[in-house]
Design an enzyme around this catalytic site. Structure first.
Site, PDB file in Angstrom:
ATOM      1  N   SER A 224       5.332  -1.370  -2.025  1.00 41.27           N
ATOM      2  CA  SER A 224       4.137  -2.003  -2.585  1.00 41.27           C
ATOM      3  C   SER A 224       4.484  -3.399  -3.083  1.00 41.27           C
ATOM      4  CB  SER A 224       3.572  -1.127  -3.710  1.00 41.27           C
ATOM      5  OG  SER A 224       2.280  -1.556  -4.063  1.00 41.27           O
ATOM      6  N   ASN A 225       3.644  -3.979  -3.914  1.00 38.77           N
ATOM      7  CA  ASN A 225       3.887  -5.314  -4.473  1.00 38.77           C
ATOM      8  C   ASN A 225       3.176  -5.393  -5.818  1.00 38.77           C
ATOM      9  OD1 ASN A 225       1.081  -6.502  -4.113  1.00 38.77           O
ATOM     10  ND2 ASN A 225       1.527  -5.794  -2.037  1.00 38.77           N
ATOM     11  N   PRO A 226       3.467  -6.449  -6.622  1.00 35.38           N
ATOM     12  CA  PRO A 226       2.945  -6.463  -8.007  1.00 35.38           C
ATOM     13  C   PRO A 226       1.517  -6.996  -8.165  1.00 35.38           C
ATOM     14  CG  PRO A 226       4.694  -8.102  -7.715  1.00 35.38           C
ATOM     15  CD  PRO A 226       4.375  -7.563  -6.370  1.00 35.38           C
ATOM     16  N   ALA A 291      -3.507  -7.674  -1.503  1.00 35.16           N
ATOM     17  CA  ALA A 291      -2.158  -7.977  -1.000  1.00 35.16           C
ATOM     18  C   ALA A 291      -1.752  -6.787  -0.141  1.00 35.16           C
ATOM     19  CB  ALA A 291      -1.198  -8.179  -2.160  1.00 35.16           C
TER      20      ALA A 291
END
Ligand code: C5P
Length: 418
Positions: A224-226, A291
């Site tokens: 995943s990503n922030p 995102a």
């Protein structure tokens, strides 16, 4: 040396920073640097008491200009220094003491800081720092109340440890430099029109995607990503306030679903794709702030994978590009994307807009402090497929959302008229 405020350059927002006499004065250079990093000019005044805590040299180095002091004010000079320094779009008092609050609440002008504050035309932000007992004193509180009634803004004080002589914890600690600079920059933003005035998206359907996606490798691990989802939520909320029918499709974020719209919560890019494509078929504007993970596990494991000795490799397969899929059959829809780049931003974003057939892409930079991932502010560049672009100033995500929808509406009107 001529003070920067002496010359009439082209208009750049100016913030007057008054540094008060408190231990917190040592944080002032950090505030000055952040304000300058936000693209504004700073005028600085240090009170006599402030100069007992921080040197004039530290402040002038951080401000990249001279510091207004009582000594300079009372020296022969061609101008009235308090009026020169008051030429600012906003004022912020860093390490505001009980004395400065009392002076402003009673119209005193006995030093440069007080006299200048009486002449500043723009909004004023107080960032107090003092001992808890002083802050709670009814005389101080009455002065704060009075200033609030006159429309002055306050940030903090916060509860926490302060002082170095065993004063301990309590209310009175000054807010952090990053929050001070962000609050000061916010004072410069144009006021948003009241909701009733701006129902210009009435009758339109807006679909917004937000947040990250999660690509599970096994039942407990994912890629995943922030992404915080704040940018997409801001777009969805602004579209709703302007009268649009809104569908917000969001990955896992820590934000409550905003009222007045359909909120669809998804996990993976494939789920995001299905939800967006379904919602977008009769949409007028689609804004992809999500995102989206570029890859997912080719064969996610059904059970938690045990640790093995040595390296492991994961076989990843590309996710579908949702924006590009929408672009292939764009019809009358306005398509907006976001892109994060660390280099060659404009060229890469323009190429992306062309490849995906998006009307425009908002480009931002993950390396810029306080913007993009997680922050409340954003600094973006609008980029079209033909390479034309506009740099927007750093503002709150709410204001970026408003400008984004202004531009999307302009494209929609052009397209439906033509
Ligand atoms: O990841 P990339 O820089 O290509 O993202 C640009 C835009 O494309 C973003 O608006 C993003 O939401 C969208 N996108 C998408 N599907 C993907 C990857 C990105 O819709 N698989």
């Amino acid at each position: 040396m001529a003070h920067p405020a002496d010359s009439e350059a082209e208009h750049q927002n100016t913030v007057l920073v008054i540094v008060g006499g408190s231990m917190a004065a040592v944080k002032a250079p950090s505030v000055l640097r952040r304000l300058r990093g936000g693209g504004v000019k700073v005028n600085v005044i240090a009170t006599r008491a402030a100069l007992a805590f921080i040197t004039e040299l530290s402040l002038s180095t951080a401000a990249d200009g001279p510091v207004g002091t009582d000594e300079a004010w009372f020296s022969p000079r061609p101008d009235a220094l308090h009026l020169t320094l008051a030429k600012a779009d906003a004022a912020v008092i860093v390490g505001a003491s009980a004395e400065l609050l009392a002076g402003a609440a009673h119209g005193h002008a006995s030093d440069l800081a007080q006299a200048t504050l009486l002449s500043v035309p723009g909004p004023v932000l107080w960032v107090p720092a003092m001992n808890a007992a002083m802050w709670r004193n009814p005389a101080v509180q009455a002065n704060v109340q009075r200033l609030r009634e006159w429309g002055h803004h306050f940030l903090g004080p916060e509860v926490g440890a302060f002082g170095t002589r065993g004063e301990g914890a309590g209310i009175g600690r000054m807010a952090g430099p990053e929050d001070i600079a962000a609050a000061a920059l916010k004072l410069l933003e144009p006021a948003l029109p009241p909701e009733s005035e701006g129902r210009d998206l009435e009758g339109l359907k807006v679909v917004v995607s937000a947040g990250p996606t999660r690509e599970y490798l096994d039942p407990v691990r994912f890629i995943s990503n922030p992404s915080s989802g704040k940018m997409g939520f801001a777009v969805a909320q602004d579209a709703r306030d302007r009268g649009a029918e809104v569908v917000l499709v969001t990955g896992p974020v820590n934000l409550p679903g905003p009222p007045g719209m359909a909120v669809v919560r998804i996990g993976s890019a494939l789920e995001l794709r299905d939800a967006v494509i379904q919602a977008a078929h009769d949409a007028d504007i689609v804004v992809m702030t999500a995102a989206v993970a570029d890859y997912r596990a080719a064969e996610p494991a059904g059970e938690k994978q045990a640790k093995v000795a040595g390296d492991v490799s994961i076989h990843l397969t590309p996710n579908p590009d949702i924006l590009a899929e929408l672009g292939r059959d764009r019809g009358g829809r306005v398509l907006v994307g976001f892109a994060m780049e660390t280099h060659a931003g404009v060229e890469r974003a323009a190429a992306k807009a062309a490849r995906k057939n998006a009307d425009f892409i908002l480009l931002n930079y993950p390396t810029q402090a306080g913007t993009a991932f997680g922050g409340d502010d954003n600094q973006v560049t609008l980029v079209r497929a033909d390479g034309s672009h506009e740099d927007w100033p750093r503002t709150s995500k709410r204001v970026v959302a408003r400008r984004l929808l202004d531009e999307a509406l302009r494209v929609h009107v052009q397209r439906t008229a033509g």
